[in-house]
Design a protein around this motif. Structure first.
Motif, short mmCIF file in Angstrom:
data_model
loop_
_atom_site.label_atom_id
_atom_site.label_comp_id
_atom_site.label_asym_id
_atom_site.label_seq_id
_atom_site.Cartn_x
_atom_site.Cartn_y
_atom_site.Cartn_z
N ALA A 70 0.66 -1.20 -0.08
CA ALA A 70 -0.18 0.01 -0.04
C ALA A 70 0.91 1.36 0.01
N TYR A 71 0.35 2.23 -0.44
CA TYR A 71 1.11 3.56 -0.63
C TYR A 71 0.37 4.56 0.25
N TYR A 72 1.09 5.49 0.74
CA TYR A 72 0.57 6.68 1.85
C TYR A 72 0.97 7.93 1.64
N LEU A 73 0.03 8.91 1.98
CA LEU A 73 0.52 10.34 1.98
C LEU A 73 0.36 10.84 3.38
N LEU A 77 -3.77 6.33 3.64
CA LEU A 77 -3.80 5.60 2.62
C LEU A 77 -4.29 6.44 1.18
N HIS A 78 -3.09 6.40 0.33
CA HIS A 78 -2.93 7.29 -0.76
C HIS A 78 -2.56 6.68 -2.25
N GLY A 79 -3.36 6.13 -2.83
CA GLY A 79 -2.75 5.51 -3.93
C GLY A 79 -3.04 4.04 -4.08
N GLU A 80 -2.43 3.26 -4.71
CA GLU A 80 -2.88 1.89 -4.96
C GLU A 80 -2.54 1.04 -3.58
N ARG A 81 -3.48 0.30 -3.51
CA ARG A 81 -3.33 -0.86 -2.41
C ARG A 81 -3.59 -2.03 -3.13
N ARG A 82 -2.86 -3.06 -2.96
CA ARG A 82 -2.83 -4.54 -3.33
C ARG A 82 -3.05 -5.40 -2.37
N THR A 83 -3.88 -6.34 -2.16
CA THR A 83 -3.79 -7.52 -1.14
C THR A 83 -3.65 -8.76 -2.05
N PHE A 84 -3.10 -9.64 -1.06
CA PHE A 84 -2.63 -11.07 -1.88
C PHE A 84 -3.19 -12.29 -0.64
N ALA A 85 -3.68 -13.46 -1.36
CA ALA A 85 -3.91 -14.60 -0.45
C ALA A 85 -2.52 -14.96 -0.10
N PRO A 86 -2.77 -16.11 0.97
CA PRO A 86 -1.37 -16.69 1.21
C PRO A 86 -0.45 -17.36 0.16
N ILE A 93 -7.30 -5.08 -5.83
CA ILE A 93 -6.54 -3.83 -6.49
C ILE A 93 -7.54 -2.58 -6.06
N GLU A 94 -6.90 -1.78 -5.05
CA GLU A 94 -7.69 -0.70 -4.79
C GLU A 94 -7.14 0.61 -4.93
N GLU A 95 -7.92 1.62 -5.39
CA GLU A 95 -7.42 3.15 -5.62
C GLU A 95 -7.89 3.68 -4.23
N TRP A 96 -6.93 4.66 -3.56
CA TRP A 96 -7.26 5.31 -2.23
C TRP A 96 -6.93 6.63 -2.47
N VAL A 97 -7.41 7.58 -1.86
CA VAL A 97 -7.15 8.92 -1.70
C VAL A 97 -7.56 9.69 -0.09
N ASN A 98 -6.49 9.97 0.46
CA ASN A 98 -6.66 10.16 1.87
C ASN A 98 -7.64 9.45 2.64
N ASN A 99 -7.27 8.13 2.52
CA ASN A 99 -8.11 6.86 3.57
C ASN A 99 -9.58 6.58 2.97
N GLN A 100 -9.83 7.10 1.84
CA GLN A 100 -11.04 6.79 1.14
C GLN A 100 -11.04 5.97 -0.08
N LEU A 101 -11.69 4.97 -0.26
CA LEU A 101 -11.83 4.24 -1.65
C LEU A 101 -12.07 5.36 -2.62
N SER A 118 -16.66 1.27 -8.77
CA SER A 118 -16.10 2.44 -8.90
C SER A 118 -16.52 3.33 -7.39
N TYR A 119 -15.54 4.04 -6.97
CA TYR A 119 -15.70 4.77 -5.81
C TYR A 119 -15.43 6.16 -6.23
N LEU A 120 -16.20 7.26 -5.35
CA LEU A 120 -16.07 8.52 -5.43
C LEU A 120 -15.85 9.01 -3.91
N TYR A 121 -14.60 9.14 -3.50
CA TYR A 121 -14.46 9.50 -2.10
C TYR A 121 -15.20 8.84 -1.06
N GLY A 122 -14.82 7.63 -1.19
CA GLY A 122 -15.61 6.36 -0.32
C GLY A 122 -16.84 6.02 -0.47
#
Length: 197
Positions: A70-73, A77-86, A93-101, A118-122
């Motif tokens: 995950a990327y932060y500012l 959370l700000h930018g792309e966040r990828r999560t994976f299974a074990p 794969i999510e896009e975030w801006v200031n802790n909101q999807l 698709s999300y617009l500010y959460g």
């Protein structure tokens, strides 16, 4: 395991050690890498710092395979966040801006895409698509400001079914068009200063 120096929320300097007390990573003058391990020495996370703040964080399963990137500012959370299974397969794969999807989020099951939202500010805003086997669209649902709004289409065995929503409520197509037309008329009405008061 670690020695850190902060000024407020900013990490100025840090040293991170292995079980053998050797320096594993360091942050100097607000820049560098922080490594976090369990008391047994298992890697938990790795963070990249710039100007005293984390800009990227990678977390790991006990096996060492990636759990999330995950990327932060400035701590958000700000930018792309990828999560994976074990197993290493993607989960999200999510896009975030200031802790909101914000933007497109894609979710996976057994390595196959099953949902795009698709999300617009959460809040859900735009088309939500459901997939079968990663490629075949099974549903398309319109969202506006967190509510189902507009047409929802369901595809099954060569058939197409439609539903209509107005601000989250199931309505007929005729009722949706009528309410939408009223919204358009109201949005074009001139308002005087007295009417606003």
């Amino acid at each position: 395991m670690a020695v850190e120096e902060f000024v407020g929320d900013e990490l100025l300097d840090g040293q991170y050690f292995t079980l053998n007390n050797e320096v594993d990573s360091r942050v100097e003058k607000g820049a560098g890498q922080r490594t976090m391990r369990t008391r047994e020495g298992v890697l938990v996370a790795r963070e990249t710092f710039e100007e005293g703040y984390s800009v990227k964080k990678e977390t790991f399963y006990p096996s060492g395979s990636p759990e999330a990137i995950a990327y932060y500012l400035r701590g958000s959370l700000h930018g792309e966040r990828r999560t994976f299974a074990p197993t290493g397969e993607p989960l999200a794969i999510e896009e975030w801006v200031n802790n909101q999807l914000h933007g497109k989020s894609t979710y996976f099951k057994n390595g196959n895409r099953y949902l795009e939202v698709s999300y617009l500010y959460g809040q859900k805003n735009g088309i939500e698509r459901h997939f079968v086997d990663g490629d075949v669209i099974s549903q398309e649902i319109n969202w506006e400001n967190g509510f189902k709004h507009g047409e929802a289409v369901f595809y099954s065995q060569g058939k197409t079914d439609h539903e209509w929503y107005y601000e989250g409520k199931l309505v007929s197509r005729h009722k949706f068009n009528e309410l939408n037309r009223l919204d358009t008329i109201i949005s074009r009405l001139p308002y005087s200063e007295e009417a606003r008061r």
